[in-house]
Design an enzyme around this catalytic site. Structure first.
Site, mmCIF file in Angstrom:
data_model
loop_
_atom_site.group_PDB
_atom_site.id
_atom_site.type_symbol
_atom_site.label_atom_id
_atom_site.label_comp_id
_atom_site.label_asym_id
_atom_site.label_seq_id
_atom_site.Cartn_x
_atom_site.Cartn_y
_atom_site.Cartn_z
ATOM 1 N N ASN A 1 0.823 -1.222 0.000
ATOM 2 C CA ASN A 1 0.000 0.000 0.000
ATOM 3 C C ASN A 1 0.855 1.269 0.000
ATOM 4 N N ASN B 1 5.045 2.842 3.434
ATOM 5 C CA ASN B 1 6.435 3.149 3.786
ATOM 6 C C ASN B 1 7.376 2.827 2.625
ATOM 7 N N SER C 1 11.568 -10.865 14.069
ATOM 8 C CA SER C 1 12.692 -9.983 14.394
ATOM 9 C C SER C 1 13.414 -10.509 15.620
ATOM 10 N N ALA C 2 14.698 -10.195 15.700
ATOM 11 C CA ALA C 2 15.469 -10.529 16.902
ATOM 12 C C ALA C 2 14.919 -9.808 18.123
ATOM 13 N N TYR D 1 5.701 -2.597 18.961
ATOM 14 C CA TYR D 1 6.213 -3.270 17.755
ATOM 15 C C TYR D 1 6.611 -4.709 18.091
ATOM 16 N N LYS E 1 5.139 -8.610 16.833
ATOM 17 C CA LYS E 1 5.907 -9.745 16.291
ATOM 18 C C LYS E 1 5.658 -11.003 17.128
ATOM 19 N N PHE F 1 18.276 -10.276 12.270
ATOM 20 C CA PHE F 1 19.096 -9.427 13.126
ATOM 21 C C PHE F 1 19.144 -8.038 12.461
ATOM 22 N N ASN G 1 15.945 6.180 12.378
ATOM 23 C CA ASN G 1 16.082 5.624 13.728
ATOM 24 C C ASN G 1 17.258 4.666 13.794
ATOM 25 N N LEU H 1 20.890 2.735 12.755
ATOM 26 C CA LEU H 1 22.263 3.249 12.628
ATOM 27 C C LEU H 1 22.695 3.498 11.184
ATOM 28 N N ARG I 1 20.534 5.086 24.430
ATOM 29 C CA ARG I 1 19.135 5.176 23.986
ATOM 30 C C ARG I 1 18.301 4.245 24.874
ATOM 31 N N ASP J 1 17.863 0.119 24.706
ATOM 32 C CA ASP J 1 18.963 -0.563 24.011
ATOM 33 C C ASP J 1 19.676 -1.543 24.931
HETATM 34 P P1 NAD Z 1 9.641 -1.525 4.995
HETATM 35 O O1 NAD Z 1 8.824 -0.553 5.744
HETATM 36 O O2 NAD Z 1 10.688 -1.002 4.082
HETATM 37 O O3 NAD Z 1 8.697 -2.498 4.146
HETATM 38 C C1 NAD Z 1 7.402 -2.861 4.570
HETATM 39 C C2 NAD Z 1 6.483 -2.694 3.361
HETATM 40 O O4 NAD Z 1 5.172 -3.097 3.736
HETATM 41 C C3 NAD Z 1 6.394 -1.236 2.871
HETATM 42 O O5 NAD Z 1 6.588 -1.199 1.472
HETATM 43 C C4 NAD Z 1 4.985 -0.806 3.267
HETATM 44 O O6 NAD Z 1 4.460 0.149 2.366
HETATM 45 C C5 NAD Z 1 4.239 -2.132 3.239
HETATM 46 N N1 NAD Z 1 3.054 -2.192 4.103
HETATM 47 C C6 NAD Z 1 2.986 -1.883 5.427
HETATM 48 N N2 NAD Z 1 1.751 -2.105 5.883
HETATM 49 C C7 NAD Z 1 1.021 -2.573 4.843
HETATM 50 C C8 NAD Z 1 -0.325 -2.994 4.691
HETATM 51 N N3 NAD Z 1 -1.190 -2.947 5.716
HETATM 52 N N4 NAD Z 1 -0.739 -3.427 3.479
HETATM 53 C C9 NAD Z 1 0.114 -3.476 2.434
HETATM 54 N N5 NAD Z 1 1.399 -3.092 2.518
HETATM 55 C C10 NAD Z 1 1.849 -2.654 3.711
HETATM 56 O O7 NAD Z 1 10.295 -2.526 6.068
HETATM 57 P P2 NAD Z 1 11.420 -3.610 5.887
HETATM 58 O O8 NAD Z 1 12.655 -3.116 6.562
HETATM 59 O O9 NAD Z 1 11.508 -4.080 4.492
HETATM 60 O O10 NAD Z 1 10.839 -4.755 6.832
HETATM 61 C C11 NAD Z 1 10.008 -5.772 6.314
HETATM 62 C C12 NAD Z 1 9.520 -6.635 7.468
HETATM 63 O O11 NAD Z 1 10.636 -7.124 8.211
HETATM 64 C C13 NAD Z 1 8.655 -5.878 8.480
HETATM 65 O O12 NAD Z 1 7.615 -6.731 8.889
HETATM 66 C C14 NAD Z 1 9.602 -5.585 9.619
HETATM 67 O O13 NAD Z 1 8.936 -5.491 10.854
HETATM 68 C C15 NAD Z 1 10.507 -6.809 9.581
HETATM 69 N N6 NAD Z 1 11.833 -6.557 10.157
HETATM 70 C C16 NAD Z 1 12.607 -5.541 9.654
HETATM 71 C C17 NAD Z 1 13.851 -5.293 10.216
HETATM 72 C C18 NAD Z 1 14.728 -4.181 9.692
HETATM 73 O O14 NAD Z 1 15.696 -3.825 10.366
HETATM 74 N N7 NAD Z 1 14.484 -3.614 8.534
HETATM 75 C C19 NAD Z 1 14.317 -6.071 11.290
HETATM 76 C C20 NAD Z 1 13.502 -7.092 11.776
HETATM 77 C C21 NAD Z 1 12.266 -7.332 11.191
HETATM 78 C C1 UD1 Z 2 16.486 -1.470 16.527
HETATM 79 C C2 UD1 Z 2 15.225 -1.720 17.310
HETATM 80 C C3 UD1 Z 2 14.896 -3.196 17.245
HETATM 81 C C4 UD1 Z 2 14.762 -3.661 15.795
HETATM 82 C C5 UD1 Z 2 16.078 -3.329 15.065
HETATM 83 C C6 UD1 Z 2 16.038 -3.686 13.610
HETATM 84 C C7 UD1 Z 2 15.181 0.028 19.049
HETATM 85 C C8 UD1 Z 2 15.312 0.287 20.512
HETATM 86 N N1 UD1 Z 2 15.407 -1.273 18.673
HETATM 87 O O1 UD1 Z 2 17.481 -2.226 17.147
HETATM 88 O O2 UD1 Z 2 13.699 -3.476 17.931
HETATM 89 O O3 UD1 Z 2 14.529 -5.053 15.745
HETATM 90 O O4 UD1 Z 2 16.327 -1.923 15.192
HETATM 91 O O5 UD1 Z 2 15.126 -2.878 12.938
HETATM 92 O O6 UD1 Z 2 14.872 0.898 18.265
HETATM 93 N N2 UD1 Z 2 22.908 3.704 17.258
HETATM 94 C C9 UD1 Z 2 23.631 4.871 17.460
HETATM 95 N N3 UD1 Z 2 23.181 6.015 16.860
HETATM 96 C C10 UD1 Z 2 22.070 6.056 16.075
HETATM 97 C C11 UD1 Z 2 21.339 4.853 15.862
HETATM 98 C C12 UD1 Z 2 21.782 3.709 16.480
HETATM 99 O O7 UD1 Z 2 24.637 4.862 18.155
HETATM 100 O O8 UD1 Z 2 21.727 7.125 15.586
HETATM 101 C C13 UD1 Z 2 23.413 2.445 17.868
HETATM 102 C C14 UD1 Z 2 22.423 1.756 18.788
HETATM 103 O O9 UD1 Z 2 22.568 2.202 20.107
HETATM 104 C C15 UD1 Z 2 22.838 0.287 18.592
HETATM 105 C C16 UD1 Z 2 23.322 0.219 17.141
HETATM 106 O O10 UD1 Z 2 23.651 1.571 16.794
HETATM 107 O O11 UD1 Z 2 23.915 -0.035 19.430
HETATM 108 C C17 UD1 Z 2 22.273 -0.295 16.163
HETATM 109 O O12 UD1 Z 2 21.064 0.467 16.332
HETATM 110 P P1 UD1 Z 2 19.777 0.235 15.378
HETATM 111 O O13 UD1 Z 2 20.198 0.282 13.960
HETATM 112 O O14 UD1 Z 2 18.725 1.166 15.821
HETATM 113 O O15 UD1 Z 2 19.353 -1.279 15.667
HETATM 114 P P2 UD1 Z 2 19.007 -2.025 17.050
HETATM 115 O O16 UD1 Z 2 19.411 -1.221 18.230
HETATM 116 O O17 UD1 Z 2 19.592 -3.380 16.967
#
Ligand code: NAD
Ligand code: UD1
Length: 337
Positions: free
Chosen positions: A37, A40, A129-130, A153, A157, A182, A202, A204, A296, A299
């Site tokens: 949709n 994002n 997710s982890a 969030y 999961k 991860f 949000n 890193l 943060r 964390d």
């Molecule tokens: P993303 O936001 O880039 O992709 C999610 C996609 O889903 C987007 O294109 C968004 O438009 C679409 N979407 C959201 N809600 C919808 C709905 N109701 N109907 C149709 N489309 C919808 O995120 P991503 O980083 O690609 O992550 C994908 C999945 O992996 C998510 O479920 C996220 O929670 C999970 N995940 C991501 C990370 C990460 O660090 N990126 C880590 C752990 C888990």
């Molecule tokens: C975050 C989420 C986690 C999610 C994961 C992957 C939080 C509290 N946790 O975790 O639930 O599964 O992303 O999407 O948001 N850092 C900095 N400066 C920054 C950003 C991050 O120093 O501007 C540090 C953090 O403290 C951490 C590392 O970088 O040590 C990675 O951070 P981030 O990318 O946000 O991932 P997670 O903390 O693993």
């Protein structure tokens, strides 16, 4: 075989669709159907997926919470398996807008699973997710460790994992992979697709890339007093193309096996924030300014995966180096940011 990908225009989904469309694996994908949709993501990501893969797919713009749309989709295409990425994923935002997260992630998953059930489609790979490991398990994190959540969030999961476990318990015909990612970073080596968050990132890596591109002045380093080699947070960063390969391996597994399995997708190695800064400086060729700030909230110091189950069940191992993750991430970011 016909595969439905929810959220396929997003960061991980788009890279996985490129892999699904390529012929470098044992799966024979006749039709790839993507629903998104764009809550994002942007439509041009799908054009780029087409360009990289050199193959077409079917795209449906829509919300997975819409039962009419989902029924029509499953009535039209004979879906064999689903990869379910669609969801909201920002931890901080989930604490501000909990109902939006419960609605989108839980209602969306419920409508999807109900539609699958009513159409006899019982194979699914789910993006977990982890974060489900909570904050008090020892490292490396193993799949059998207790799960918990500290924010909405994370709860979504946990609940979706539970829904799928209960479904597998009630009906042994289901084949389910709960993939616990991860920290996915990097981009496709073409530089065409990658992670492009709106506003101030949000996570890193997008933050580091925005500083490297001159769009933000300096990276806040969230704490240098953790019990880690240099005091900064340590995470298990995995190249998004390796993660995409993990989905292919999981899909191959659910095509052959019944039941439900939670599986970590990581490298098994931790990298500190300062090491990430150094590696990214090497990739972009200049210094990245940073300031150490306080920790943060929420964390933990160190988080990395035990990867033995992914190797045993899927034959999966992440191969790409930190240098490749930063070089590929920068190739995308310098054009896009
Ligand atoms: P993303 O936001 O880039 O992709 C999610 C996609 O889903 C987007 O294109 C968004 O438009 C679409 N979407 C959201 N809600 C919808 C709905 N109701 N109907 C149709 N489309 C919808 O995120 P991503 O980083 O690609 O992550 C994908 C999945 O992996 C998510 O479920 C996220 O929670 C999970 N995940 C991501 C990370 C990460 O660090 N990126 C880590 C752990 C888990
Ligand atoms: C975050 C989420 C986690 C999610 C994961 C992957 C939080 C509290 N946790 O975790 O639930 O599964 O992303 O999407 O948001 N850092 C900095 N400066 C920054 C950003 C991050 O120093 O501007 C540090 C953090 O403290 C951490 C590392 O970088 O040590 C990675 O951070 P981030 O990318 O946000 O991932 P997670 O903390 O693993």
């Amino acid at each position: 075989m016909n595969i439905l990908v929810t959220g396929g225009a997003g960061y991980i989904g788009s890279h996985t669709c490129v892999e699904l469309l390529s012929e470098s694996h044992g799966l024979s994908v006749d039709q790839l159907i993507i629903i998104d949709n764009f809550s994002n993501s942007k439509p041009d990501m799908l054009e780029k997926v087409r360009a990289i893969a050199g193959r077409d797919f079917i795209f449906i713009e829509g919300d997975i919470r819409d039962p009419g749309k989902m029924n029509a989709l499953f009535d039209t295409y004979a879906i064999d398996a689903v990869i379910h990425f669609a969801g909201l994923k920002a931890v901080g935002e989930s604490t501000q807008k909990p109902l939006a997260y419960y609605d989108n992630n839980l209602t969306g998953s419920l409508v999807l699973f109900e539609t699958m059930q009513s159409h006899g489609v019982k194979r699914i790979v789910f993006s977990s997710s982890a974060t489900v490991y909570g904050m008090s398990n020892p490292m490396p994190l193993r799949e059998e460790y207790p799960v918990s959540a500290t924010n909405p969030y994370g709860y979504t999961k946990l609940v979706i994992e539970r829904m799928l476990m209960d479904l597998a318990q009630a009906d042994p015909g289901w084949s389910i992979s709960l993939l616990r990612y991860f920290n996915p970073i990097g981009a496709h080596p073409s530089g065409l697709i990658g992670e492009d968050p709106n506003g101030i990132p949000n996570n890193l890596l997008p933050y580091v890339a925005k500083v490297a591109a001159g769009k933000l002045p300096a990276l806040p380093v969230y704490g240098d007093d953790y019990d880690t080699p240099d005091g900064t947070g340590v995470r298990d960063y995995i190249h998004v193309m390796d993660l995409a390969g993990g989905h292919i391996a999981a899909l191959e597994y659910v095509m052959r096996n019944r039941g439900v399995e939670a599986v970590n997708l990581g490298t098994g190695h931790g990298t500190s924030v300062l090491s990430i800064i150094r590696a990214f400086e090497k990739a972009c060729g200049h210094a990245i300014p940073y300031t150490v700030t306080g920790r943060r909230p929420g964390d933990i110091g160190t988080c990395y995966a035990d990867t033995e189950k992914a190797r045993r069940l899927y034959g999966f191992e992440a191969r790409r180096t930190l240098e490749e993750m930063c070089a590929d991430g920068w190739r995308f970011a310098k054009e896009r940011y």
